[in-house]
Design an enzyme around this catalytic site. Structure first.
Site, PDB file in Angstrom:
ATOM      1  N   SER A   1      56.945 -22.464 -33.556  1.00  0.00           N
ATOM      2  CA  SER A   1      57.955 -22.075 -34.535  1.00  0.00           C
ATOM      3  C   SER A   1      58.220 -20.588 -34.343  1.00  0.00           C
ATOM      4  O   SER A   1      57.280 -19.784 -34.408  1.00  0.00           O
ATOM      5  CB  SER A   1      57.432 -22.362 -35.944  1.00  0.00           C
ATOM      6  OG  SER A   1      58.479 -22.267 -36.880  1.00  0.00           O
ATOM      7  N   GLU A   2      59.466 -20.213 -34.103  1.00  0.00           N
ATOM      8  CA  GLU A   2      59.722 -18.843 -33.628  1.00  0.00           C
ATOM      9  C   GLU A   2      59.439 -17.772 -34.672  1.00  0.00           C
ATOM     10  O   GLU A   2      59.372 -16.601 -34.348  1.00  0.00           O
ATOM     11  CB  GLU A   2      61.143 -18.719 -33.067  1.00  0.00           C
ATOM     12  CG  GLU A   2      62.271 -19.001 -34.025  1.00  0.00           C
ATOM     13  CD  GLU A   2      62.750 -20.442 -33.947  1.00  0.00           C
ATOM     14  OE1 GLU A   2      61.931 -21.330 -33.612  1.00  0.00           O
ATOM     15  OE2 GLU A   2      63.937 -20.681 -34.225  1.00  0.00           O
ATOM     16  N   ASN A   3      59.275 -18.163 -35.925  1.00  0.00           N
ATOM     17  CA  ASN A   3      58.906 -17.164 -36.927  1.00  0.00           C
ATOM     18  C   ASN A   3      57.428 -16.771 -36.842  1.00  0.00           C
ATOM     19  O   ASN A   3      56.975 -15.928 -37.609  1.00  0.00           O
ATOM     20  CB  ASN A   3      59.248 -17.660 -38.338  1.00  0.00           C
ATOM     21  CG  ASN A   3      58.613 -18.988 -38.666  1.00  0.00           C
ATOM     22  OD1 ASN A   3      58.595 -19.900 -37.852  1.00  0.00           O
ATOM     23  ND2 ASN A   3      58.065 -19.106 -39.864  1.00  0.00           N
TER      24      ASN A   3
ATOM     25  N   ASN B   1      59.468 -26.207 -28.672  1.00  0.00           N
ATOM     26  CA  ASN B   1      60.143 -25.600 -29.813  1.00  0.00           C
ATOM     27  C   ASN B   1      61.266 -26.523 -30.270  1.00  0.00           C
ATOM     28  O   ASN B   1      62.118 -26.903 -29.464  1.00  0.00           O
ATOM     29  CB  ASN B   1      60.722 -24.228 -29.438  1.00  0.00           C
ATOM     30  CG  ASN B   1      61.366 -23.536 -30.632  1.00  0.00           C
ATOM     31  OD1 ASN B   1      62.401 -23.973 -31.117  1.00  0.00           O
ATOM     32  ND2 ASN B   1      60.757 -22.467 -31.089  1.00  0.00           N
TER      33      ASN B   1
ATOM     34  N   SER C   1      56.171 -13.789 -30.512  1.00  0.00           N
ATOM     35  CA  SER C   1      56.721 -15.146 -30.516  1.00  0.00           C
ATOM     36  C   SER C   1      57.838 -15.277 -29.485  1.00  0.00           C
ATOM     37  O   SER C   1      57.911 -16.256 -28.741  1.00  0.00           O
ATOM     38  CB  SER C   1      57.259 -15.471 -31.914  1.00  0.00           C
ATOM     39  OG  SER C   1      57.686 -16.800 -31.965  1.00  0.00           O
TER      40      SER C   1
END
Lengths: 224, 233
Positions: free
Chosen positions: A53-55, A30, A95
Protein backbone atom coordinates in the site's frame (compact mmCIF):
# COMPACT_ATOMS: atom_id res chain seq x y z
CA UNK A 1 -15.22 -18.36 -6.42
CA UNK A 2 -13.08 -18.17 -9.57
CA UNK A 3 -15.37 -20.01 -11.95
CA UNK A 4 -18.55 -18.64 -10.48
CA UNK A 5 -17.06 -15.13 -10.59
CA UNK A 6 -16.15 -15.49 -14.25
CA UNK A 7 -19.81 -16.27 -15.04
CA UNK A 8 -21.32 -13.61 -12.76
CA UNK A 9 -23.99 -11.36 -14.27
CA UNK A 10 -22.16 -8.24 -13.11
CA UNK A 11 -19.34 -7.11 -15.44
CA UNK A 12 -17.16 -5.82 -12.60
CA UNK A 13 -17.38 -9.13 -10.73
CA UNK A 14 -16.27 -10.96 -13.89
CA UNK A 15 -13.37 -8.56 -14.40
CA UNK A 16 -12.19 -8.98 -10.80
CA UNK A 17 -12.51 -12.79 -11.03
CA UNK A 18 -10.38 -12.84 -14.17
CA UNK A 19 -7.84 -10.40 -12.72
CA UNK A 20 -7.47 -12.65 -9.66
CA UNK A 21 -5.78 -15.20 -11.94
CA UNK A 22 -2.91 -12.71 -12.35
CA UNK A 23 -1.96 -13.04 -8.66
CA UNK A 24 0.96 -15.38 -7.95
CA UNK A 25 2.49 -16.92 -4.86
CA UNK A 26 5.54 -15.22 -3.42
CA UNK A 27 5.10 -11.90 -5.22
CA UNK A 28 4.60 -8.31 -4.10
CA UNK A 29 1.54 -6.66 -5.56
CA UNK A 30 0.10 -3.14 -5.44
CA UNK A 31 -3.66 -2.89 -5.92
CA UNK A 32 -5.07 0.44 -7.07
CA UNK A 33 -8.07 2.19 -5.59
CA UNK A 34 -11.59 1.12 -6.57
CA UNK A 35 -12.17 -2.12 -8.45
CA UNK A 36 -8.57 -3.37 -7.97
CA UNK A 37 -8.98 -3.15 -4.18
CA UNK A 38 -11.59 -5.94 -4.46
CA UNK A 39 -8.78 -8.28 -5.49
CA UNK A 40 -7.39 -8.24 -1.95
CA UNK A 41 -9.96 -10.89 -1.01
CA UNK A 42 -8.51 -13.19 -3.70
CA UNK A 43 -4.94 -12.79 -2.46
CA UNK A 44 -5.65 -14.50 0.88
CA UNK A 45 -4.95 -18.06 -0.14
CA UNK A 46 -1.67 -17.43 -1.95
CA UNK A 47 1.40 -18.21 0.18
CA UNK A 48 3.99 -15.46 0.33
CA UNK A 49 1.95 -12.92 -1.62
CA UNK A 50 2.38 -9.52 0.00
CA UNK A 51 0.14 -6.57 -0.80
CA UNK A 52 1.84 -3.18 -0.92
CA UNK A 53 0.00 0.00 0.00
CA UNK A 54 1.77 3.14 -1.18
CA UNK A 55 0.92 5.11 1.94
CA UNK A 56 3.50 3.00 3.75
CA UNK A 57 2.55 -0.63 4.39
CA UNK A 58 3.92 -3.85 2.96
CA UNK A 59 1.64 -6.70 4.01
CA UNK A 60 -1.96 -5.48 3.99
CA UNK A 61 -4.24 -7.79 5.97
CA UNK A 62 -8.01 -8.20 5.90
CA UNK A 63 -10.40 -5.46 6.99
CA UNK A 64 -10.51 -5.26 10.81
CA UNK A 65 -13.30 -6.73 12.91
CA UNK A 66 -15.86 -4.13 13.98
CA UNK A 67 -14.46 -2.33 17.01
CA UNK A 68 -10.85 -3.17 16.12
CA UNK A 69 -10.52 -0.46 13.47
CA UNK A 70 -7.57 1.88 13.97
CA UNK A 71 -7.43 5.34 12.37
CA UNK A 72 -3.62 5.05 12.18
CA UNK A 73 -3.83 1.95 9.97
CA UNK A 74 -5.31 2.53 6.53
CA UNK A 75 -4.71 1.54 2.93
CA UNK A 76 -4.11 3.91 0.02
CA UNK A 77 -7.88 4.09 -0.53
CA UNK A 78 -8.11 5.47 3.05
CA UNK A 79 -9.97 2.36 4.20
CA UNK A 80 -9.28 0.85 7.62
CA UNK A 81 -7.20 -2.32 7.23
CA UNK A 82 -4.99 -4.62 9.28
CA UNK A 83 -1.38 -5.67 8.82
CA UNK A 84 -0.36 -9.32 8.33
CA UNK A 85 2.31 -11.03 10.43
CA UNK A 86 5.63 -9.96 8.92
CA UNK A 87 4.29 -6.65 7.65
CA UNK A 88 6.40 -3.49 7.66
CA UNK A 89 5.62 0.22 7.87
CA UNK A 90 7.68 2.94 6.19
CA UNK A 91 7.47 6.52 4.97
CA UNK A 92 6.20 7.64 1.57
CA UNK A 93 9.67 8.18 0.06
CA UNK A 94 10.72 4.64 0.96
CA UNK A 95 7.39 3.33 -0.28
CA UNK A 96 7.90 4.94 -3.67
CA UNK A 97 11.51 3.77 -3.74
CA UNK A 98 9.98 0.28 -3.72
CA UNK A 99 7.77 1.28 -6.65
CA UNK A 100 10.18 3.41 -8.67
CA UNK A 101 13.06 1.07 -7.96
CA UNK A 102 11.33 -1.88 -9.63
CA UNK A 103 10.75 -3.89 -6.46
CA UNK A 104 6.99 -4.31 -6.99
CA UNK A 105 6.23 -7.35 -9.16
CA UNK A 106 2.76 -6.35 -10.25
CA UNK A 107 0.54 -3.28 -10.15
CA UNK A 108 -3.15 -3.68 -10.96
CA UNK A 109 -4.86 -0.38 -11.70
CA UNK A 110 -8.23 0.84 -12.86
CA UNK A 111 -8.46 2.71 -16.15
CA UNK A 112 -10.55 5.22 -18.04
CA UNK A 113 -8.92 4.64 -21.43
CA UNK A 114 -6.21 2.36 -22.81
CA UNK A 115 -4.75 2.84 -26.30
CA UNK A 116 -3.46 0.21 -28.69
CA UNK A 117 0.06 1.47 -27.89
CA UNK A 118 -0.43 0.53 -24.25
CA UNK A 119 -0.96 4.11 -23.09
CA UNK A 120 -3.11 4.54 -19.98
CA UNK A 121 -5.36 7.44 -18.96
CA UNK A 122 -6.95 7.19 -15.54
CA UNK A 123 -6.57 10.38 -13.53
CA UNK A 124 -8.37 13.32 -15.05
CA UNK A 125 -11.28 14.42 -17.21
CA UNK A 126 -10.50 18.01 -18.29
CA UNK A 127 -13.15 20.50 -17.21
CA UNK A 128 -15.13 17.86 -15.36
CA UNK A 129 -13.15 16.07 -12.77
CA UNK A 130 -9.83 16.62 -11.11
CA UNK A 131 -8.75 14.09 -8.58
CA UNK A 132 -5.04 13.97 -9.22
CA UNK A 133 -2.83 11.11 -10.22
CA UNK A 134 -1.95 10.02 -6.69
CA UNK A 135 0.61 7.25 -7.05
CA UNK A 136 -0.62 5.97 -10.43
CA UNK A 137 2.08 7.62 -12.56
CA UNK A 138 4.80 6.26 -10.29
CA UNK A 139 3.25 2.79 -10.34
CA UNK A 140 2.98 2.51 -14.11
CA UNK A 141 6.53 3.83 -14.53
CA UNK A 142 8.08 1.64 -11.86
CA UNK A 143 6.25 -1.67 -11.34
CA UNK A 144 7.70 -4.68 -13.17
CA UNK A 145 4.30 -5.56 -14.63
CA UNK A 146 1.24 -3.34 -15.09
CA UNK A 147 -2.25 -4.83 -15.50
CA UNK A 148 -5.20 -2.52 -16.14
CA UNK A 149 -8.72 -3.63 -15.35
CA UNK A 150 -11.71 -1.66 -16.60
CA UNK A 151 -15.09 -1.99 -18.23
CA UNK A 152 -14.76 -2.25 -21.99
CA UNK A 153 -16.99 0.72 -22.80
CA UNK A 154 -18.08 3.94 -21.12
CA UNK A 155 -21.45 4.14 -19.42
CA UNK A 156 -22.82 5.66 -22.63
CA UNK A 157 -21.45 2.77 -24.68
CA UNK A 158 -18.51 4.77 -26.03
CA UNK A 159 -15.08 3.27 -26.60
CA UNK A 160 -12.46 3.02 -23.84
CA UNK A 161 -10.08 0.71 -25.69
CA UNK A 162 -8.93 3.26 -28.25
CA UNK A 163 -6.53 3.91 -31.09
CA UNK A 164 -5.25 6.92 -29.09
CA UNK A 165 -6.29 8.03 -25.61
CA UNK A 166 -8.33 11.24 -25.62
CA UNK A 167 -7.87 11.90 -21.90
CA UNK A 168 -4.63 13.13 -20.26
CA UNK A 169 -2.20 10.23 -19.95
CA UNK A 170 -1.03 8.53 -16.78
CA UNK A 171 1.77 6.85 -18.72
CA UNK A 172 2.84 6.16 -22.28
CA UNK A 173 3.41 2.55 -23.39
CA UNK A 174 3.15 1.27 -19.85
CA UNK A 175 0.36 -1.33 -19.92
CA UNK A 176 1.39 -4.99 -20.15
CA UNK A 177 -2.09 -6.50 -19.98
CA UNK A 178 -5.66 -5.17 -20.18
CA UNK A 179 -8.55 -7.14 -18.70
CA UNK A 180 -12.17 -6.20 -19.43
CA UNK A 181 -15.44 -8.08 -19.06
CA UNK A 182 -15.14 -9.10 -22.71
CA UNK A 183 -11.52 -9.98 -23.27
CA UNK A 184 -7.85 -9.96 -22.27
CA UNK A 185 -5.27 -8.09 -24.37
CA UNK A 186 -1.48 -8.06 -24.16
CA UNK A 187 0.90 -5.32 -25.26
CA UNK A 188 4.19 -6.97 -26.21
CA UNK A 189 7.27 -4.69 -26.02
CA UNK A 190 7.89 -5.18 -29.72
CA UNK A 191 4.70 -5.84 -31.62
CA UNK A 192 1.07 -4.91 -31.69
CA UNK A 193 -1.71 -5.10 -29.14
CA UNK A 194 -2.92 -8.68 -29.14
CA UNK A 195 -6.18 -10.30 -28.12
CA UNK A 196 -5.16 -13.27 -25.99
CA UNK A 197 -8.46 -14.39 -24.40
CA UNK A 198 -12.16 -14.06 -24.92
CA UNK A 199 -14.32 -14.04 -21.80
CA UNK A 200 -16.68 -17.03 -21.47
CA UNK A 201 -19.67 -16.64 -23.81
CA UNK A 202 -18.11 -13.72 -25.70
CA UNK A 203 -17.23 -14.07 -29.39
CA UNK A 204 -14.63 -12.25 -31.44
CA UNK A 205 -17.20 -10.23 -33.35
CA UNK A 206 -18.56 -8.75 -30.14
CA UNK A 207 -15.06 -7.70 -29.04
CA UNK A 208 -14.26 -6.21 -32.43
CA UNK A 209 -17.51 -4.28 -32.37
CA UNK A 210 -16.83 -2.87 -28.89
CA UNK A 211 -13.18 -1.98 -29.53
CA UNK A 212 -11.89 1.06 -31.37
CA UNK A 213 -8.26 -0.04 -31.09
CA UNK A 214 -6.72 -2.23 -33.77
CA UNK A 215 -5.44 -5.51 -32.40
CA UNK A 216 -3.97 -8.78 -33.58
CA UNK A 217 -5.26 -12.22 -32.70
CA UNK A 218 -3.26 -14.39 -30.35
CA UNK A 219 -2.65 -18.09 -30.76
CA UNK A 220 -5.85 -20.12 -30.99
CA UNK A 221 -8.07 -17.13 -31.79
CA UNK A 222 -9.16 -16.94 -35.41
CA UNK A 223 -11.08 -14.32 -37.33
CA UNK A 224 -14.57 -14.99 -38.64
CA UNK B 1 19.23 23.80 25.56
CA UNK B 2 17.11 20.89 24.42
CA UNK B 3 14.06 22.15 26.25
CA UNK B 4 14.23 25.22 23.99
CA UNK B 5 12.40 23.16 21.35
CA UNK B 6 9.39 22.54 23.57
CA UNK B 7 6.75 25.20 23.10
CA UNK B 8 3.86 25.77 25.46
CA UNK B 9 0.93 26.17 23.11
CA UNK B 10 -0.13 25.75 19.51
CA UNK B 11 -0.76 29.51 19.33
CA UNK B 12 2.89 30.06 20.22
CA UNK B 13 4.05 27.28 17.88
CA UNK B 14 2.54 28.97 14.81
CA UNK B 15 2.97 32.58 15.95
CA UNK B 16 5.53 33.51 13.27
CA UNK B 17 3.66 31.94 10.35
CA UNK B 18 2.67 34.92 8.24
CA UNK B 19 0.59 35.62 5.14
CA UNK B 20 2.03 34.05 1.96
CA UNK B 21 4.08 31.49 3.91
CA UNK B 22 4.77 28.03 2.50
CA UNK B 23 3.67 25.16 4.73
CA UNK B 24 4.70 21.56 4.15
CA UNK B 25 2.12 19.40 5.89
CA UNK B 26 2.37 15.70 6.75
CA UNK B 27 -0.42 13.15 6.55
CA UNK B 28 -2.14 10.89 4.05
CA UNK B 29 -5.88 11.47 3.78
CA UNK B 30 -6.88 12.09 7.39
CA UNK B 31 -4.25 9.69 8.72
CA UNK B 32 -1.32 11.20 10.59
CA UNK B 33 -2.36 14.81 9.97
CA UNK B 34 -1.11 17.55 12.33
CA UNK B 35 -4.64 18.44 13.28
CA UNK B 36 -3.80 20.74 16.21
CA UNK B 37 -1.29 22.88 14.30
CA UNK B 38 -3.67 23.15 11.34
CA UNK B 39 -6.41 24.30 13.72
CA UNK B 40 -4.03 26.93 15.13
CA UNK B 41 -3.20 28.19 11.62
CA UNK B 42 -6.92 28.36 10.89
CA UNK B 43 -7.48 30.36 14.06
CA UNK B 44 -4.58 32.70 13.28
CA UNK B 45 -6.27 33.49 9.98
CA UNK B 46 -3.13 33.93 7.87
CA UNK B 47 -3.91 34.05 4.17
CA UNK B 48 -2.51 33.39 0.72
CA UNK B 49 -0.67 30.34 1.97
CA UNK B 50 1.11 27.88 -0.26
CA UNK B 51 0.41 24.43 1.14
CA UNK B 52 2.32 21.32 0.11
CA UNK B 53 0.65 18.10 1.22
CA UNK B 54 -0.30 14.80 -0.39
CA UNK B 55 -4.01 15.55 0.03
CA UNK B 56 -6.08 18.51 1.14
CA UNK B 57 -8.20 16.99 3.89
CA UNK B 58 -11.95 16.73 3.60
CA UNK B 59 -14.44 19.59 3.56
CA UNK B 60 -14.63 19.97 7.33
CA UNK B 61 -11.40 18.48 8.64
CA UNK B 62 -7.65 18.86 8.29
CA UNK B 63 -6.44 21.15 5.53
CA UNK B 64 -10.01 21.31 4.24
CA UNK B 65 -10.66 23.83 7.03
CA UNK B 66 -7.97 26.20 5.71
CA UNK B 67 -9.41 25.79 2.25
CA UNK B 68 -12.94 26.54 3.41
CA UNK B 69 -11.61 29.67 5.16
CA UNK B 70 -10.06 30.85 1.89
CA UNK B 71 -6.58 30.81 3.46
CA UNK B 72 -4.87 28.76 0.74
CA UNK B 73 -3.84 30.43 -2.51
CA UNK B 74 -1.74 27.62 -3.90
CA UNK B 75 -1.82 23.91 -3.26
CA UNK B 76 0.75 21.30 -4.22
CA UNK B 77 -0.68 17.78 -3.86
CA UNK B 78 -0.97 14.40 -5.56
CA UNK B 79 -4.60 13.54 -4.94
CA UNK B 80 -7.49 15.81 -4.02
CA UNK B 81 -10.48 13.66 -4.91
CA UNK B 82 -12.24 13.72 -1.56
CA UNK B 83 -12.81 17.43 -1.27
CA UNK B 84 -15.68 19.27 -2.98
CA UNK B 85 -14.52 22.73 -1.83
CA UNK B 86 -11.15 22.03 -3.40
CA UNK B 87 -12.74 21.04 -6.67
CA UNK B 88 -14.96 24.13 -6.71
CA UNK B 89 -12.09 26.55 -5.90
CA UNK B 90 -9.86 24.88 -8.46
CA UNK B 91 -12.46 24.90 -11.23
CA UNK B 92 -13.22 28.60 -10.56
CA UNK B 93 -9.53 29.51 -10.68
CA UNK B 94 -9.56 30.83 -7.09
CA UNK B 95 -7.07 28.17 -6.08
CA UNK B 96 -3.83 27.57 -7.93
CA UNK B 97 -2.97 23.88 -8.01
CA UNK B 98 0.14 21.92 -8.87
CA UNK B 99 -0.58 18.22 -9.08
CA UNK B 100 2.53 16.14 -8.49
CA UNK B 101 2.81 12.34 -8.71
CA UNK B 102 2.85 10.98 -5.18
CA UNK B 103 6.28 9.39 -5.31
CA UNK B 104 7.76 12.46 -6.96
CA UNK B 105 6.22 14.64 -4.24
CA UNK B 106 7.70 12.47 -1.49
CA UNK B 107 11.12 12.47 -3.12
CA UNK B 108 11.05 16.24 -3.76
CA UNK B 109 10.51 16.80 -0.04
CA UNK B 110 13.19 14.31 0.92
CA UNK B 111 15.60 15.89 -1.58
CA UNK B 112 15.01 19.36 -0.12
CA UNK B 113 15.91 18.11 3.32
CA UNK B 114 18.87 16.12 2.02
CA UNK B 115 20.52 18.98 0.14
CA UNK B 116 19.80 17.50 -3.29
CA UNK B 117 18.53 20.22 -5.66
CA UNK B 118 16.94 17.85 -8.14
CA UNK B 119 16.71 14.26 -9.31
CA UNK B 120 15.67 12.28 -12.37
CA UNK B 121 12.64 10.00 -12.46
CA UNK B 122 10.77 8.10 -15.16
CA UNK B 123 7.48 8.96 -13.48
CA UNK B 124 5.37 11.24 -15.67
CA UNK B 125 7.36 10.88 -18.90
CA UNK B 126 5.01 11.39 -21.86
CA UNK B 127 2.31 13.02 -19.69
CA UNK B 128 1.28 16.57 -18.71
CA UNK B 129 3.67 16.29 -15.78
CA UNK B 130 6.60 16.38 -18.21
CA UNK B 131 5.60 19.71 -19.76
CA UNK B 132 8.32 22.33 -19.39
CA UNK B 133 10.71 19.95 -17.66
CA UNK B 134 14.18 19.00 -18.73
CA UNK B 135 14.47 15.35 -19.71
CA UNK B 136 17.49 13.17 -20.15
CA UNK B 137 18.16 9.65 -21.31
CA UNK B 138 20.03 7.21 -19.10
CA UNK B 139 20.76 3.71 -20.40
CA UNK B 140 18.14 4.02 -23.11
CA UNK B 141 15.29 5.23 -20.91
CA UNK B 142 13.94 8.78 -20.63
CA UNK B 143 13.75 10.51 -17.23
CA UNK B 144 12.44 13.89 -16.05
CA UNK B 145 14.38 16.33 -13.92
CA UNK B 146 12.33 17.10 -10.81
CA UNK B 147 13.32 19.85 -8.39
CA UNK B 148 13.57 19.65 -4.62
CA UNK B 149 10.66 21.22 -2.74
CA UNK B 150 11.20 22.79 0.65
CA UNK B 151 9.36 25.43 2.63
CA UNK B 152 9.59 27.88 5.51
CA UNK B 153 7.49 25.75 7.82
CA UNK B 154 6.59 22.09 8.14
CA UNK B 155 3.71 20.81 10.27
CA UNK B 156 4.08 17.19 11.26
CA UNK B 157 2.32 14.75 13.55
CA UNK B 158 4.01 11.87 15.39
CA UNK B 159 2.95 9.36 18.00
CA UNK B 160 5.71 9.92 20.52
CA UNK B 161 8.49 12.46 20.77
CA UNK B 162 10.97 13.95 23.19
CA UNK B 163 12.30 17.42 23.99
CA UNK B 164 15.15 16.96 21.51
CA UNK B 165 12.58 16.58 18.74
CA UNK B 166 13.14 12.86 18.18
CA UNK B 167 9.97 11.36 16.73
CA UNK B 168 8.35 7.94 16.47
CA UNK B 169 5.31 7.44 14.27
CA UNK B 170 2.64 4.80 14.51
CA UNK B 171 1.65 2.41 11.68
CA UNK B 172 0.62 4.14 8.45
CA UNK B 173 0.35 7.51 10.22
CA UNK B 174 4.05 7.91 9.33
CA UNK B 175 3.47 8.48 5.56
CA UNK B 176 4.68 11.97 4.52
CA UNK B 177 5.51 13.19 8.03
CA UNK B 178 9.24 12.30 8.11
CA UNK B 179 9.72 13.90 4.68
CA UNK B 180 7.82 17.04 5.62
CA UNK B 181 9.99 17.25 8.74
CA UNK B 182 13.11 17.16 6.56
CA UNK B 183 11.77 19.74 4.09
CA UNK B 184 10.74 22.47 6.55
CA UNK B 185 13.18 25.23 7.56
CA UNK B 186 11.17 25.37 10.79
CA UNK B 187 9.49 22.07 11.57
CA UNK B 188 6.73 22.07 14.14
CA UNK B 189 6.04 18.58 15.46
CA UNK B 190 2.96 17.71 17.46
CA UNK B 191 2.90 14.43 19.34
CA UNK B 192 0.39 12.40 21.28
CA UNK B 193 2.92 11.74 23.98
CA UNK B 194 6.00 13.79 24.96
CA UNK B 195 8.37 11.50 26.84
CA UNK B 196 11.59 12.14 28.76
CA UNK B 197 14.79 12.39 26.78
CA UNK B 198 16.37 8.95 26.81
CA UNK B 199 13.09 7.07 26.98
CA UNK B 200 12.81 6.51 23.23
CA UNK B 201 14.98 3.64 22.01
CA UNK B 202 17.60 5.21 19.68
CA UNK B 203 17.23 2.14 17.44
CA UNK B 204 13.57 2.91 16.90
CA UNK B 205 13.58 6.65 16.17
CA UNK B 206 12.06 7.47 12.77
CA UNK B 207 12.83 11.20 12.61
CA UNK B 208 15.99 12.28 14.44
CA UNK B 209 15.47 15.52 16.37
CA UNK B 210 17.85 17.47 14.14
CA UNK B 211 14.95 17.86 11.68
CA UNK B 212 12.59 19.29 14.32
CA UNK B 213 12.73 22.86 15.64
CA UNK B 214 9.58 22.97 17.79
CA UNK B 215 7.71 20.22 19.56
CA UNK B 216 4.59 20.09 21.67
CA UNK B 217 2.01 17.64 22.84
CA UNK B 218 -1.54 17.73 21.53
CA UNK B 219 -4.50 16.37 23.40
CA UNK B 220 -7.87 14.96 22.40
CA UNK B 221 -6.92 13.83 18.91
CA UNK B 222 -10.00 13.31 16.80
CA UNK B 223 -8.38 11.05 14.19
CA UNK B 224 -11.51 10.75 12.08
CA UNK B 225 -11.73 7.66 9.86
CA UNK B 226 -12.30 8.54 6.22
CA UNK B 227 -13.53 5.12 5.06
CA UNK B 228 -14.51 2.69 7.78
CA UNK B 229 -14.30 -0.88 6.52
CA UNK B 230 -14.78 -3.90 8.75
CA UNK B 231 -15.28 -7.61 8.18
CA UNK B 232 -17.76 -10.03 9.65
CA UNK B 233 -16.55 -12.00 12.67
Amino acid sequence: MGDRGLQAPDARTRIVARAALELREGTTVNLGIGMPTLLAAHADGLPGLLLHSENGLLGIGPYPLAGDEDPDLINAGKETVTAVAGASFFDSAESFAMIRGGHIDLAILGGMEVSEQGDLANWMVPGKMVKGMGGAMDLVAGAKRVVVIMEHRTRDGGPRVRRECTLPLTGRRVVHRLITELAVFDFPPRGAMTLVELAPGVDLEEVQHATEAHFELGAGLTGS
Amino acid sequence: MSAAKVVGSFVEAVADIEDRATLIVGGFGLCGVPEKAIAAVAQKGVRELTVVSNNCGVDDFGLGVLLANGQIARMVASYVGENSIFEAQYMSGELEVELVPQGTLAERLRAAGAGIPGFYTATGVGTQVAEGKESREFDGRTYLLERALGGEFALVKAWRGDALGNLVYRDTARNFNPLAAMAGAVTIAEVEELVDVGELDPNQIHTPGIFVQRILVGSGYEKPIERLRVREA
